[in-house]
Design a protein around this motif. Sequence first.
Motif, PDB file in Angstrom:
ATOM      1  N   PRO A 162     -48.073  11.480  -2.812  1.00 31.18           N
ATOM      2  CA  PRO A 162     -47.026  10.971  -3.399  1.00 31.18           C
ATOM      3  C   PRO A 162     -46.805   9.630  -3.040  1.00 31.18           C
ATOM      4  O   PRO A 162     -46.067   8.700  -3.733  1.00 31.18           O
ATOM      5  N   GLY A 163     -47.195   9.309  -1.802  1.00 27.63           N
ATOM      6  CA  GLY A 163     -47.040   7.702  -1.175  1.00 27.63           C
ATOM      7  C   GLY A 163     -46.377   8.188   0.147  1.00 27.63           C
ATOM      8  O   GLY A 163     -45.357   8.926   0.284  1.00 27.63           O
ATOM      9  N   ASP A 164     -46.601   7.061   1.017  1.00 27.18           N
ATOM     10  CA  ASP A 164     -45.765   7.358   2.512  1.00 27.18           C
ATOM     11  C   ASP A 164     -44.415   7.155   2.356  1.00 27.18           C
ATOM     12  O   ASP A 164     -43.810   7.950   3.302  1.00 27.18           O
ATOM     13  N   GLU A 165     -44.001   6.529   1.524  1.00 27.09           N
ATOM     14  CA  GLU A 165     -42.317   6.425   1.519  1.00 27.09           C
ATOM     15  C   GLU A 165     -41.707   7.525   0.841  1.00 27.09           C
ATOM     16  O   GLU A 165     -40.512   7.668   0.970  1.00 27.09           O
ATOM     17  N   TYR A 166     -42.594   8.542   0.214  1.00 17.97           N
ATOM     18  CA  TYR A 166     -41.767   9.484  -0.324  1.00 17.97           C
ATOM     19  C   TYR A 166     -42.230  10.727   0.647  1.00 17.97           C
ATOM     20  O   TYR A 166     -41.621  11.806   0.148  1.00 17.97           O
ATOM     21  N   VAL A 167     -43.033  10.656   1.734  1.00 16.36           N
ATOM     22  CA  VAL A 167     -43.252  11.773   2.388  1.00 16.36           C
ATOM     23  C   VAL A 167     -42.776  11.525   3.807  1.00 16.36           C
ATOM     24  O   VAL A 167     -43.106  10.526   4.343  1.00 16.36           O
ATOM     25  N   ALA A 190     -52.976  12.442  10.038  1.00 16.46           N
ATOM     26  CA  ALA A 190     -52.252  12.423  11.376  1.00 16.46           C
ATOM     27  C   ALA A 190     -52.145  10.744  11.618  1.00 16.46           C
ATOM     28  O   ALA A 190     -51.063  10.524  12.622  1.00 16.46           O
ATOM     29  N   ALA A 191     -52.867   9.766  11.410  1.00 14.10           N
ATOM     30  CA  ALA A 191     -52.495   8.473  11.574  1.00 14.10           C
ATOM     31  C   ALA A 191     -51.311   7.837  10.901  1.00 14.10           C
ATOM     32  O   ALA A 191     -50.898   6.722  11.461  1.00 14.10           O
ATOM     33  N   ARG A 192     -51.028   8.638  10.050  1.00 16.03           N
ATOM     34  CA  ARG A 192     -49.880   8.068   9.005  1.00 16.03           C
ATOM     35  C   ARG A 192     -48.562   8.692   9.126  1.00 16.03           C
ATOM     36  O   ARG A 192     -47.479   8.585   9.017  1.00 16.03           O
ATOM     37  N   LYS A 193     -48.568  10.213   9.363  1.00 10.32           N
ATOM     38  CA  LYS A 193     -47.547  11.152   9.269  1.00 10.32           C
ATOM     39  C   LYS A 193     -47.629  12.371  10.494  1.00 10.32           C
ATOM     40  O   LYS A 193     -48.680  12.666  10.448  1.00 10.32           O
ATOM     41  N   PRO A 194     -46.570  12.770  10.607  1.00  9.97           N
ATOM     42  CA  PRO A 194     -46.669  14.030  11.712  1.00  9.97           C
ATOM     43  C   PRO A 194     -47.237  15.192  10.573  1.00  9.97           C
ATOM     44  O   PRO A 194     -46.838  15.451   9.435  1.00  9.97           O
ATOM     45  N   ILE A 195     -47.977  15.978  11.388  1.00 13.87           N
ATOM     46  CA  ILE A 195     -48.671  17.157  10.695  1.00 13.87           C
ATOM     47  C   ILE A 195     -47.491  18.440  11.002  1.00 13.87           C
ATOM     48  O   ILE A 195     -47.374  18.585  12.006  1.00 13.87           O
ATOM     49  N   LEU A 196     -47.481  19.282   9.900  1.00 11.36           N
ATOM     50  CA  LEU A 196     -46.828  20.392   9.965  1.00 11.36           C
ATOM     51  C   LEU A 196     -47.668  21.503   9.281  1.00 11.36           C
ATOM     52  O   LEU A 196     -47.828  21.501   8.374  1.00 11.36           O
TER      53      LEU A 196
END
Length: 352
Positions: free
Chosen positions: A242-247, A274-280
């Motif tokens: 959905p895009g970085d601003e939505y996640v 992983a370079a963009r967002k933390p992973i769960l």
Amino acid sequence: MTAAHRAPTRLSRRHVVGGLAALAAVPATVLAVRALTAEQTAAEATSSPGRAAASASARPGPSAGPKAVTKGGGPVPFRPGRAMLGAYLGLEGRSLTESLALRKRQLGRDERIVHVFYDFKDTLPSVIEGLPAKATPMVSWRGCPLSEITSGASDALIARAARRLKRQDRPVLLRWGWEMNGDWYAWSAARNDRDNKAYIKAWQRLHDIFTREKATNVSWVWSPNWNSAPVEPWNTFAALYPGDEYVDWVGVSGYNLHRETPDTLFGPIYRGYAARKPILITEVGSMDRGGRTKADWVTLFAEWVEAHPGIGGVTWFDTDTHPGYAEKWRIDTDAEALAAYKAMAASARFSG
């Protein structure tokens, strides 16, 4: 699932026809081929079939993944070096409160994430039974045919859900419309005219409504399955993002059903995001093939997380009530498996 998990209407059955059921019927070699998404490198594509059938006793080497983010997560923040460890708990004959108490006695600690499931039209929880004081709830909220959202027909329902979660007395992980890259759910691109953009529009509409309702305690967890079905350009991770601003968090579901290694299950999403967002890791479990097979896989998994600093949370699928499954996914199916899980829970990496 037990009555303790029910919403005021009814709680969803997670995978009556879903990722686990679909995976169980497919040979490991086919699964490995299906795992080849556009996010993987050519080298990964070449080696993936072998990895899918590899013994779980193989130890992970140094991480070849990207430099991981050291911040993010939204209202549920990522903590460098720490991974929140929690579970979906569905234990035969026990309420959620009783299940949480049992695991605390066995592990010597509370669950850090408590995972619950709800249908799209359910009333989402403003309070979760027995939630430990420092635990974070993760609400997996089922979707629906995407036109019911993109048309605006569900706006009032979504606003009500936002207000309910806003009433929680703590930050909440919200995992809407998970495993959208499979073909087993009504909200998948595969069941919506192969229109990946419809999924993105639906996600963004939900997010915008929550923003308008000032549900500022909600962290958004976008959570595909570890492999796509079918493997098509419109059904890759990237096509459905959905895009970085939505996640806030990138999640992933993956189970050791056919002797998959942790890197087979979780490596592609890690290397992609992983370079963009933390992973769960939002759902994980392991088959027991006798002896120490389950314990060894738990240990292998813990070592893989240790080698991947971008992992900020893990939620085990800890249940013996899953519809249609003779396999007991709970962590204490034998003493060795429980001991391996307890060692993982006691490690510094999982002290988040």
